[in-house]
Design a protein around this motif. Structure first.
Motif, PDB file in Angstrom:
ATOM      1  N   TRP A 124       0.907  -1.255   0.038  1.00  0.00           N
ATOM      2  CA  TRP A 124      -0.038  -0.113  -0.221  1.00  0.00           C
ATOM      3  C   TRP A 124       0.971   1.261  -0.060  1.00  0.00           C
ATOM      4  O   TRP A 124       0.503   2.574  -0.631  1.00  0.00           O
ATOM      5  N   VAL A 125       1.661   1.257   0.646  1.00  0.00           N
ATOM      6  CA  VAL A 125       2.878   2.464   0.840  1.00  0.00           C
ATOM      7  C   VAL A 125       3.381   2.719  -0.577  1.00  0.00           C
ATOM      8  O   VAL A 125       3.552   3.990  -0.941  1.00  0.00           O
ATOM      9  N   GLU A 126       3.659   1.718  -1.336  1.00  0.00           N
ATOM     10  CA  GLU A 126       3.975   1.978  -2.700  1.00  0.00           C
ATOM     11  C   GLU A 126       2.815   1.716  -3.842  1.00  0.00           C
ATOM     12  O   GLU A 126       3.227   1.611  -5.155  1.00  0.00           O
ATOM     13  N   ARG A 127       1.913   2.282  -3.530  1.00  0.00           N
ATOM     14  CA  ARG A 127       0.805   2.035  -4.517  1.00  0.00           C
ATOM     15  C   ARG A 127       0.807   3.168  -5.738  1.00  0.00           C
ATOM     16  O   ARG A 127       0.390   2.490  -6.943  1.00  0.00           O
ATOM     17  N   GLU A 128       1.121   4.022  -5.451  1.00  0.00           N
ATOM     18  CA  GLU A 128       1.213   5.198  -6.819  1.00  0.00           C
ATOM     19  C   GLU A 128       2.283   4.551  -7.712  1.00  0.00           C
ATOM     20  O   GLU A 128       2.198   4.619  -8.907  1.00  0.00           O
ATOM     21  N   ARG A 129       3.616   3.969  -7.369  1.00  0.00           N
ATOM     22  CA  ARG A 129       4.408   3.328  -8.246  1.00  0.00           C
ATOM     23  C   ARG A 129       3.905   2.281  -8.792  1.00  0.00           C
ATOM     24  O   ARG A 129       4.055   2.050 -10.093  1.00  0.00           O
ATOM     25  N   LEU A 130       3.239   1.313  -8.086  1.00  0.00           N
ATOM     26  CA  LEU A 130       2.839   0.154  -8.682  1.00  0.00           C
ATOM     27  C   LEU A 130       1.706   0.331  -9.669  1.00  0.00           C
ATOM     28  O   LEU A 130       1.746  -0.090 -10.750  1.00  0.00           O
ATOM     29  N   LEU A 131       0.937   1.326  -9.411  1.00  0.00           N
ATOM     30  CA  LEU A 131      -0.333   1.255 -10.269  1.00  0.00           C
ATOM     31  C   LEU A 131       0.224   1.999 -11.486  1.00  0.00           C
ATOM     32  O   LEU A 131      -0.302   2.023 -12.573  1.00  0.00           O
ATOM     33  N   GLU A 132       1.039   3.179 -11.335  1.00  0.00           N
ATOM     34  CA  GLU A 132       1.618   3.948 -12.495  1.00  0.00           C
ATOM     35  C   GLU A 132       2.144   3.078 -13.572  1.00  0.00           C
ATOM     36  O   GLU A 132       2.212   3.371 -14.858  1.00  0.00           O
TER      37      GLU A 132
END
Length: 269
Positions: free
Chosen positions: A224-232
């Motif tokens: 969840w902490v890295e969600r922006e990078r994972l989703l991008e």
């Protein structure tokens, strides 16, 4: 002249006839050596095949995340250890032994005392290291070694090298990624930049391969902490898979932006 030719021919035939017993003896010696070598090979190598047959079947079941009735794996390990080890131990046999020992240890953690479970996990670690001696490029073995030493001794940054070896050996192995991605996301910030990118790509590959449920659990949990990078990074995933993933997250109430996907408001209700 005729007499000379006759005499020379007779001498040549005599030489040939005198050499025939030697040649026959030489051929017999070669055939005897081949037969003896074949017999010795069978005595030395075949026991490993006999031992390997049932173990290979069990190891394949383990790799498929199959389940066993209580006591099955423990009994198998007892029988395997009781048998005389083959003089030539196949790499596949060490691999299978490592998987069986590891699965038995994981089962023991649920049913046995902490001391007994730790002894079995120690045995599993030893079996994994032994298997890696003959299969040093197996990504799954490196992953399992990281998992075992972390369970036994707690997290140690020194052991991240086992994860590094796993990605270096097999960065695009889907069935390995099912287990590896979650473990890697749990320590994402401590990984090298290159391995972080492997983890992000692996997450996208899970969705692209249809493992939407597993990816959703990873994202909403340890990732969840890295969600922006994972989703991008999901821009590389086909649009159908992205839509399925977005709907799966919406069912859990996770309001995130999936690149290229617009969901109707009713999915959030």
């Amino acid at each position: 002249m005729a007499a000379i030719i006759t005499r020379n021919t007779t001498q040549s035939m005599g030489t040939w006839n005198n050499g025939r017993p030697v040649r026959k003896a030489f051929v017999r010696a070669i055939l005897l050596f081949v037969a003896l070598f074949g017999t010795l090979w069978a005595l030395v190598v075949l026991p490993s095949f006999w031992l390997m047959a049932p173990v290979r079947k069990v190891s394949l079941h383990i790799m498929a995340d199959g389940r066993f009735r209580p006591g099955i794996l423990a009994d198998m390990l007892v029988r395997m250890k009781a048998q005389q080890q083959p003089a030539i131990l196949q790499p596949e046999l060490r691999y299978a032994l490592a998987l069986v020992t590891l699965q038995a240890a994981e089962n023991a953690m649920q049913r046995k005392s902490p001391d007994e479970a730790d002894r079995e996990m120690q045995a599993a670690e030893g079996a994994l290291r032994s298997a890696l001696e003959v299969k040093p490029t197996d990504s799954y073995l490196w992953l399992m070694l990281y998992s075992v030493v972390t369970r036994r001794n707690g997290f140690d940054p020194e052991n991240i090298r086992y994860l590094d070896r796993s990605y270096a050996s097999g960065p695009n192995e889907g069935w390995v990624g099912l287990r590896r991605n979650q473990l890697s996301l749990a320590i994402f910030s401590m990984l090298s930049k290159s391995v972080q990118q492997e983890v992000v790509s692996e997450f996208a590959a899970l969705i692209n391969s249809g493992f939407v449920e597993e990816a959703a659990i990873n994202l909403t949990g340890v990732g969840w902490v890295e969600r922006e990078r994972l989703l991008e990074n999901l821009k590389q995933v086909d649009i159908v898979s992205r839509e399925i993933f977005a709907k799966r997250l919406a069912r859990d109430g996770a309001k995130v932006r999936i690149p290229g996907v617009e969901l109707d408001e009713r999915f959030w209700r």
